[in-house]
Design a protein around this motif. Structure first.
Motif, short mmCIF file in Angstrom:
data_model
loop_
_atom_site.label_atom_id
_atom_site.label_comp_id
_atom_site.label_asym_id
_atom_site.label_seq_id
_atom_site.Cartn_x
_atom_site.Cartn_y
_atom_site.Cartn_z
N GLU A 116 0.82 -1.20 0.00
CA GLU A 116 0.00 0.00 0.00
C GLU A 116 0.86 1.26 0.00
OE1 GLU A 116 -0.57 -2.59 2.20
OE2 GLU A 116 -2.21 -3.39 1.00
N GLU A 117 1.95 1.25 0.80
CA GLU A 117 2.86 2.40 0.82
C GLU A 117 3.51 2.62 -0.54
OE1 GLU A 117 4.42 2.36 5.46
OE2 GLU A 117 5.51 1.22 3.93
N ILE A 118 3.91 1.52 -1.18
CA ILE A 118 4.54 1.62 -2.50
C ILE A 118 3.56 2.19 -3.52
CG2 ILE A 118 5.56 0.31 -4.40
CD1 ILE A 118 6.62 -1.67 -2.27
N LYS A 119 2.32 1.68 -3.51
CA LYS A 119 1.32 2.16 -4.47
C LYS A 119 0.97 3.62 -4.23
CE LYS A 119 -0.79 -2.32 -5.42
NZ LYS A 119 -2.01 -3.12 -5.35
N LYS A 120 0.85 4.01 -2.96
CA LYS A 120 0.52 5.40 -2.64
C LYS A 120 1.63 6.34 -3.09
CE LYS A 120 -0.50 8.40 1.27
NZ LYS A 120 -0.52 8.50 2.72
N ARG A 121 2.86 5.97 -2.79
CA ARG A 121 4.01 6.81 -3.19
C ARG A 121 4.17 6.82 -4.71
NH1 ARG A 121 6.41 11.24 -2.29
NH2 ARG A 121 8.64 11.19 -2.66
N TYR A 122 3.85 5.69 -5.37
CA TYR A 122 3.92 5.62 -6.83
C TYR A 122 2.95 6.63 -7.46
CZ TYR A 122 3.29 3.94 -11.60
OH TYR A 122 3.20 3.88 -12.96
N LYS A 123 1.74 6.70 -6.94
CA LYS A 123 0.75 7.65 -7.50
C LYS A 123 1.22 9.09 -7.32
CE LYS A 123 -3.25 4.67 -6.99
NZ LYS A 123 -4.52 4.43 -6.30
N GLU A 124 1.81 9.39 -6.16
CA GLU A 124 2.31 10.74 -5.93
C GLU A 124 3.43 11.09 -6.92
OE1 GLU A 124 3.63 10.76 -1.89
OE2 GLU A 124 1.60 10.50 -1.07
#
Length: 156
Positions: A116-124
């Protein structure tokens, strides 16, 4: 004496009939053998022809060129293949430790991040580095996608 000639003639007839029977068996079995070998040869040629046709259709062209100099590029062209982005499973696709560290630095993450952290940071970061939104070239976005794959492959 007449009995000896009859026996002699009978022996000759039996020997000739045995010889003809053996010749008949040899040639009929040999003929069958030749037909079976012929069928295998025809099937082999058909298989090779179809394989060559499929390879040519897919763009693979294999030719032997005469000459004294050997150049591997004369035989096959691997310039259009991309072995770095292939989806091999297993040990061949596990990222190196330094590559994982670079990915964490690129994403600005520490420790072992969750999916989830990776996906959230990826979107940013995608909003920041996307070439359509900002006037960047696409190298940063390519790096972002690559590092996302590296990080997701390390997460359980």
């Amino acid at each position: 004496m007449p009995n000896n000639t009859i026996i002699y003639i009978f022996n000759r007839i039996v020997r000739l009939s045995i010889l003809f029977f053996i010749l008949y068996l040899v040639f009929t079995n040999f003929g069958t053998f030749l037909m079976i070998i012929g069928v295998f040869i025809i099937i082999g040629f058909m298989f090779i022809y179809n394989l060559k046709k499929k390879m040519k259709k897919s763009g693979f062209n294999f030719q032997f060129k005469q000459g004294a100099n050997f150049n591997p590029n004369d035989f096959a062209n691997f310039n259009n293949t991309n072995f770095n982005n292939s989806n091999f499973n297993g040990f061949a696709n596990t990222p190196r430790v330094d590559e994982v560290q670079k990915a964490k630095e690129f994403f600005g993450l520490t420790g072992s991040p969750t999916k989830e952290e990776i996906k959230k940071r990826y979107k940013e970061l995608a909003r920041k580095y996307h070439p359509d939104i900002n006037d960047h070239d696409d190298t940063l976005m390519k790096d972002l996608n690559h590092y996302k794959d590296v990080l997701l492959s390390t997460v359980e």
